[in-house]
Design a protein around this motif. Structure first.
Motif: not given
Length: 465
Positions: A117-124, A126-134, A138-149
């Motif tokens: 599963e996708n995550c922030d790179s190396f756990g670094h 709090s939003s799971s945006e720091n990733t090479i996979f996009g 967020n499951a509730v509102n896709p315009e928001l971040v999913g949280g991280g890592s």
């Protein structure tokens, strides 16, 4: 007690469904998903294991409670023969030579891994945006971040792509995305579950933990993964937590940190909702006590000082020599430099540079050793608090999840979003996010090794709020 694991187990045993059909259904959902929650599918392995479960049932053999249950794995855990990328360029082609202890225990119990599963790179992050996979949506509102890592893990559970997922929590990385996606997420007592096979971020606070839609499923998975491991000297033995144990009601006093609620950083609605939850708890005859604690900015600075120092040390092995995406330079030193410069994300480089700074001569005494002393004071503060209260209740975050892109523009704001989670990590305490009380849930914390107590109070809150 609600349990998706028990429900599916009964459907398998009674032959209402086949394990192969169940696994294929989940794989199809994961393939079609538009939330960027998937790094790689383990479809061949999953279907092979599902066929074995179906054969056992057809032959009239007994299957275990977790046998045939599909689950997800944050992409920082080793699973032999699978890609383990940590959502990074450096390890994008890395395949695990062995399996993490916690994951192996689940495999031994018959659970079926579906996805890394996708995550922030190396756990670094709090939003799971720091990733090479996009960025994970967020499951509730896709315009928001999913949280991280552990964003991909939380989103997959929230959308029923997996029955449960295994995340990693260093300073809130299970609890915060669980809150953002309205599910349960547990950071157990440090050492309850072996860290062997989990890519290290900050070794003194890294914890393996489950995300699920029910407290009972959290309990079942926690019991399977717990235990002493000779491969991890920080791991400990622990007693099994029973269904009866978490159904009981032994909590008489709840505490909360006054300065968390009076902070200027807290969103007005989260504050109002938290105080309303406190009143409902009081109405049930439970005493509520205000507690004094370190200011949230001190907690954040202490945590990030120590976490950055540890990550600088832990990631020093990733230079392209033994593993990873090596980029050749003019000489060996240049090769190290260009490999790390090109393959580490901006956030990871920021943490490595910060960590090396606080560990360097002239700074370590003033910054790093002071951070260690503050961590000891924080632990002592918790010990005194738990002489007065049974559990501590707090918001998970000071604000609602931001829009995708906002956190990347302001790293400091991202660090401050961890203000209510990092203190409990420094104390190595069991902490559970529940999807009630505020827009990002509530966080229940107990003294070390009292993991049962946080689940017990979670059951109480489920029926109270």
């Amino acid at each position: 007690m609600d349990s998706k694991i028990k429900e599916i187990h009964q459907q398998l045993v009674s032959k209402q469904i086949t394990c192969t059909a169940l696994v294929q259904e989940k794989l199809d959902l994961l393939k079609q998903n538009t939330y960027n929650s998937v790094n790689s599918l383990l479809d061949t392995l999953a279907l092979e294991l599902a066929a074995k479960v179906d054969a056992k049932i057809t032959n009239g053999e007994t299957i275990g409670l977790l046998e045939g249950i599909p689950f997800g794995i944050k992409d920082v855990y080793m699973v032999q023969g699978t890609y383990t990328t940590a959502s990074s360029d450096l390890l994008k082609n890395y395949k695990s030579p062995y399996t993490a202890t916690a994951i192996q225990k689940l495999l031994d119990a018959g659970a079926i891994p579906l996805v890394k599963e996708n995550c922030d790179s190396f756990g670094h992050g709090s939003s799971s945006e720091n990733t090479i996979f996009g960025a994970v949506k967020n499951a509730v509102n896709p315009e928001l971040v999913g949280g991280g890592s552990s964003g991909g893990s939380a989103v997959n559970v929230a959308l029923d792509y997996t029955v449960f997922s295994i995340g990693g929590d260093t300073g809130g990385s299970i609890r915060q995305p669980a809150g953002y996606n309205h599910i349960y997420g547990l950071k157990p007592t440090y050492g309850r579950i072996s860290r062997y096979g989990l890519m290290a971020y900050a070794s003194s606070t890294d914890c393996v933990g489950p995300l699920a839609k029910s407290i009972e499923d959290i309990r079942i998975v926690l019991n399977v993964m717990s235990g002493k491991d000779p491969k991890d000297q920080t791991s400990t033995t622990s007693e099994e937590i029973t269904e009866e144990g978490i159904a009981a009601s032994s909590i008489k006093t709840v505490g909360y940190f006054k300065n968390f609620i009076e902070s200027e950083a807290i969103d007005a609605q989260i504050k109002a909702d938290f105080l309303a939850a406190i009143e409902k708890i009081k109405a049930k005859g439970i005493a509520v006590k205000e507690l004094d604690f370190f200011k949230s900015d001190i907690l954040v600075s202490t945590y990030y000082t120590l976490a950055m120092a540890e990550t600088a040390s832990n990631l020093s092995r990733l230079d392209g020599t033994n593993y990873g995406n090596r980029i050749e330079g003019d000489n060996l030193i240049d090769t190290y430099a260009v490999t790390r410069s090109e393959n580490f994300s901006e956030e990871t480089k920021r943490r490595i540079v910060g960590g090396n700074q606080v560990l360097s001569q002239g700074f370590s005494d003033e910054i790093y050793l002071k951070g260690l002393a503050l961590r000891d004071q924080i632990s002592e503060n918790f010990s005194k608090d738990f002489e007065e209260v049974d559990v501590i209740l707090s918001p998970v975050t000071p604000a609602a999840p931001p829009k995708i892109g906002d956190s990347l523009k302001d790293p400091l704001a991202m660090y401050l979003s961890d203000a209510y989670t990092v203190g409990f990590s420094l104390g190595q305490l069991p902490t559970l996010t529940v999807p009630q009380g505020t827009t990002t849930g509530l966080q229940i914390t107990a003294a070390k090794n009292n993991d049962e107590l946080v689940m017990q109070f979670a059951n109480f809150l489920k029926d109270t709020l």
